[in-house]
Design a protein around this motif. Sequence first.
Motif, PDB file in Angstrom:
ATOM      1  N   LYS A  91       0.745  -1.051  -0.015  1.00  0.00           N
ATOM      2  CA  LYS A  91       0.015  -0.110  -0.051  1.00  0.00           C
ATOM      3  C   LYS A  91       0.849   1.389  -0.117  1.00  0.00           C
ATOM      4  CE  LYS A  91      -1.986  -1.529   3.935  1.00  0.00           C
ATOM      5  NZ  LYS A  91      -1.287  -2.625   4.067  1.00  0.00           N
ATOM      6  N   SER A  92       1.863   1.500   1.075  1.00  0.00           N
ATOM      7  CA  SER A  92       2.487   2.602   1.156  1.00  0.00           C
ATOM      8  C   SER A  92       3.427   2.731  -0.329  1.00  0.00           C
ATOM      9  CB  SER A  92       3.514   2.449   2.406  1.00  0.00           C
ATOM     10  OG  SER A  92       2.753   2.344   3.246  1.00  0.00           O
ATOM     11  N   THR A  93       3.980   1.517  -0.878  1.00  0.00           N
ATOM     12  CA  THR A  93       4.847   1.779  -2.261  1.00  0.00           C
ATOM     13  C   THR A  93       3.826   2.113  -3.239  1.00  0.00           C
ATOM     14  OG1 THR A  93       5.955  -0.334  -1.358  1.00  0.00           O
ATOM     15  CG2 THR A  93       6.258   0.482  -3.543  1.00  0.00           C
ATOM     16  N   SER A  97      -1.602   5.989   8.295  1.00  0.00           N
ATOM     17  CA  SER A  97      -1.818   5.531   9.724  1.00  0.00           C
ATOM     18  C   SER A  97      -0.438   5.428  10.610  1.00  0.00           C
ATOM     19  CB  SER A  97      -2.690   4.119   9.918  1.00  0.00           C
ATOM     20  OG  SER A  97      -2.022   3.091   9.302  1.00  0.00           O
ATOM     21  N   ASP A  98       0.528   4.825   9.919  1.00  0.00           N
ATOM     22  CA  ASP A  98       2.046   4.972  10.643  1.00  0.00           C
ATOM     23  C   ASP A  98       2.388   6.430  10.881  1.00  0.00           C
ATOM     24  OD1 ASP A  98       2.523   2.248  10.512  1.00  0.00           O
ATOM     25  OD2 ASP A  98       3.533   2.181   8.635  1.00  0.00           O
ATOM     26  N   THR A  99       2.161   7.247   9.882  1.00  0.00           N
ATOM     27  CA  THR A  99       2.672   8.617  10.185  1.00  0.00           C
ATOM     28  C   THR A  99       1.971   9.365  11.344  1.00  0.00           C
ATOM     29  OG1 THR A  99       3.203   8.910   7.784  1.00  0.00           O
ATOM     30  CG2 THR A  99       3.270  10.775   9.035  1.00  0.00           C
ATOM     31  N   VAL A 148      -5.976   7.501   1.894  1.00  0.00           N
ATOM     32  CA  VAL A 148      -5.665   6.553   3.048  1.00  0.00           C
ATOM     33  C   VAL A 148      -5.014   5.401   3.231  1.00  0.00           C
ATOM     34  CG1 VAL A 148      -6.703   6.004   5.396  1.00  0.00           C
ATOM     35  CG2 VAL A 148      -7.915   7.974   4.083  1.00  0.00           C
ATOM     36  N   ASP A 149      -3.742   5.600   3.690  1.00  0.00           N
ATOM     37  CA  ASP A 149      -2.800   4.341   3.532  1.00  0.00           C
ATOM     38  C   ASP A 149      -2.788   3.825   4.965  1.00  0.00           C
ATOM     39  OD1 ASP A 149      -0.950   2.588   3.499  1.00  0.00           O
ATOM     40  OD2 ASP A 149       0.684   4.228   3.146  1.00  0.00           O
ATOM     41  N   ALA A 150      -3.686   2.921   5.072  1.00  0.00           N
ATOM     42  CA  ALA A 150      -3.846   2.019   6.169  1.00  0.00           C
ATOM     43  C   ALA A 150      -4.235   0.610   5.762  1.00  0.00           C
ATOM     44  CB  ALA A 150      -5.035   2.522   7.357  1.00  0.00           C
ATOM     45  N   ASP A 178      10.732  -2.795  10.662  1.00  0.00           N
ATOM     46  CA  ASP A 178       9.853  -1.834  11.179  1.00  0.00           C
ATOM     47  C   ASP A 178       8.297  -2.993  11.451  1.00  0.00           C
ATOM     48  OD1 ASP A 178       9.391  -2.147   8.637  1.00  0.00           O
ATOM     49  OD2 ASP A 178       8.590  -0.031   8.269  1.00  0.00           O
ATOM     50  N   ARG A 179       8.616  -4.217  11.137  1.00  0.00           N
ATOM     51  CA  ARG A 179       7.183  -4.848  11.442  1.00  0.00           C
ATOM     52  C   ARG A 179       7.407  -6.223  12.082  1.00  0.00           C
ATOM     53  NH1 ARG A 179       5.261  -1.052  10.165  1.00  0.00           N
ATOM     54  NH2 ARG A 179       3.937  -0.315   8.406  1.00  0.00           N
ATOM     55  N   THR A 180       6.939  -6.224  13.305  1.00  0.00           N
ATOM     56  CA  THR A 180       7.313  -7.522  14.107  1.00  0.00           C
ATOM     57  C   THR A 180       5.946  -8.547  14.256  1.00  0.00           C
ATOM     58  OG1 THR A 180       6.642  -6.185  16.027  1.00  0.00           O
ATOM     59  CG2 THR A 180       8.948  -6.395  15.483  1.00  0.00           C
TER      60      THR A 180
HETATM   61 MG    MG Z   1       2.544   0.772   4.747  1.00  0.00          MG
END
Ligand code: MG
Length: 173
Positions: free
Chosen positions: A22-24, A38-40, A78-80, A123-125
Amino acid sequence: MTVLDIPELALVALVGVSGSGKSTFARRHFAPTQVLSSDTFRGMVADDENDQSASGDAFDALHHVAGLRLRRGRLTVVDATNLQPHARAALVRVAREHDVLPVAIVLDVPEALAWERTQGRADRTHGRQVLARMQRDLRQSYGRLAREGFRKVHVLRGVDEIDAAEIRYEKLF
Ligand code: MG
Ligand code: GTP
């Protein structure tokens, strides 16, 4: 090429599991200022983009900014993950409040690929089970999106379709 028709003024919800791209996709197709992630917003309210306890406040802020942008006539993405009906309902509500069309773009990649990508990210766990649940939520989302009020539902299946997608803006008048 897969052409995605989107109204010039729309609220675009990206829908997809973590690692679906999505972010890409957002970076490739939209200006940074058009994308509310949502991360931001978690970072903004909690200094930690991964602090899930901050999600409530982060989404309050995100929805507020989305509303301000739509009021000003600015296309907003909306990037979530947007995998939960309640998360999408909030977006449809903001769009309707501003007489703007809500549009969904679904990114559907094989679960194994999303998992492979996730493992390569510091950054993803989240674990495999969390991803599997997201994948189930995605399956359930398909039948619901149009009923929920999304005026257009664009589905991109697989990396090739996602790569080949281009956005085409429809004039409103
Ligand atoms: Mg993302
Ligand atoms: P979350 O923010 O966790 O929900 O994930 P996301 O859907 O935003 O995925 P993101 O765009 O961050 O992509 C995840 C990883 O896959 C990143 O490391 C990207 O570099 C990689 N990736 C995303 N899209 C593509 C693609 O089209 N091709 C390739 N090769 N890698 C991609």
